[in-house]
Scaffold this active site. Sequence first.
Site, PDB file in Angstrom:
ATOM      1  CD  GLU A 163      -3.158  -1.059   0.379  1.00 40.88           C
ATOM      2  OE1 GLU A 163      -3.734   0.041   0.362  1.00 40.88           O
ATOM      3  OE2 GLU A 163      -3.578  -2.047  -0.269  1.00 40.88           O
ATOM      4  CG  HIS A 172      -3.497   2.549   4.602  1.00 34.91           C
ATOM      5  ND1 HIS A 172      -4.260   3.351   3.785  1.00 34.91           N
ATOM      6  CD2 HIS A 172      -3.246   1.434   3.874  1.00 34.91           C
ATOM      7  CE1 HIS A 172      -4.473   2.756   2.629  1.00 34.91           C
ATOM      8  NE2 HIS A 172      -3.876   1.586   2.650  1.00 34.91           N
ATOM      9  CB  CYS A 200      -4.749   9.834   2.595  1.00 37.28           C
ATOM     10  SG  CYS A 200      -5.153   8.919   4.071  1.00 37.28           S
TER      11      CYS A 200
END
Length: 444
Positions: free
Chosen positions: A174, A250, A368
């Site tokens: 990721e 995350h 993000c």
Amino acid sequence: MKHFEANFDGLVGPTHNYAGLSFGNVASFNNAAMTSNPKAAAKQGLQKAKALADLGMVQGVLAPQERPDLYTLRRIGFTGSDTEVLHKASQQAPQLLNACCSASSMWTANAATVSPSADTRDGRVHFTPANLVDKLHRSIEPVTTGNILKATFNNERHFHHHQHLPEHASFGDEGAANHTRLCNDYGHSGIELFVYGQSATNPQMPKPTKFPARQTLEASQAVARLHQLDDESCVFMQQNPDVIDQGVFHNDVISVGNQNVLFYHEQAFLDTEAKFAEIRQKMNSEVHFIKVATSQVSIDDAVRSYLFNTQVITLPNGEMAIIAPTDCQENPAVHQYLTELVTLGTPIKQVKYFDVKQSMQNGGGPACLRLRVAMNEQEVAAVNQHTLMNEQLFTRLNTWVDKHYRDQLSAADLADPQLIIESRTALDELTQILKLGSVYQFQK
Ligand code: SUG
């Protein structure tokens, strides 16, 4: 030579919508099928990026991806003209159409993992696009991500681009959302901290039971190998599976690092003390571990407010600031914590709040939306200069958004063939503004 940490923010694409595509991401799930505001979303992102440039930071932008992704729809058997493909997908498999319309590439913390030249054996900045295999709508990003990164960091002498890892759950990757770098100065070699959710090969290691662990240890190790990092400069740490099960999909939802600061929640990791000792020993200098206790901020409040999805940045005067979403201001416990934090004598001296609600409603906070790239002066000069934020680019991109983006988008609108034309026209113009060349399939 001067060194900087540049932030490259993802431009929100014209199809920004809420489709509930990310199992394990609480906001995505809760806001599924809500009407979105693509124009407002893009402008919120631009405001944040411009504000950082105005603070004296090196700030760039990364182009969004082409959506609807008709290539993927054809690859899975929908045939005919573009309009027919869209129509058939909307009738026969609306969930697959939704996956092919997501503007999720805006969250560029998931675009790639980046290692600065100070850490790598060949002295270049290394990029590995994330394969994002855990989610269908994100697994279709890495090829175009690679094209956009190559067009943005387009100098082989300074930038080393790798292919994304094999597309298999064993290598679930990721990107920078599960990677942070600790150092004394951006130009000095640092510790690259890789945080994984599970091991694909060691069944003894704990795993979450409710939600997926998207990052594997094996993926993190592969990236470290590709990036030519020495063992002495890497630490691999496991995320606490219990917090993944509470919506921390995350690591950047529960901890964030900058220079010699690691800001984290006490429940973020497994084996915390031993791993922090390893970081201290490998850093060989002072590290500020700023721990937030559960009694100060619960996991639920951290996930709702995105306290840890803040950007901790070093301002040109050397002081650190936290770039937080306004959601942190609206949460009493988090607001109180942040108000106190800047008085505690840590390197973090101020908090700045930004409204990025359109992104937050899909589980994407300020951190993000950005990919960090630490660079020296020569490397910054080697970046495609048309992607760097300044007054002129800000005005141009706002005008571009005004011209091409819709005010509102609902799930039903994704089947509108006009959206294909609007999206392609917008992206074609964007590649000219950013001088990217042909990075999209429709341009080839
Ligand atoms: O992958 N949300 C993204 C949010 C990514 C946040 N990134 C970081 N934490 N670095 C994700 O879950 C939701 C799309 C939707 O449901 O429409 C989405 O993809």
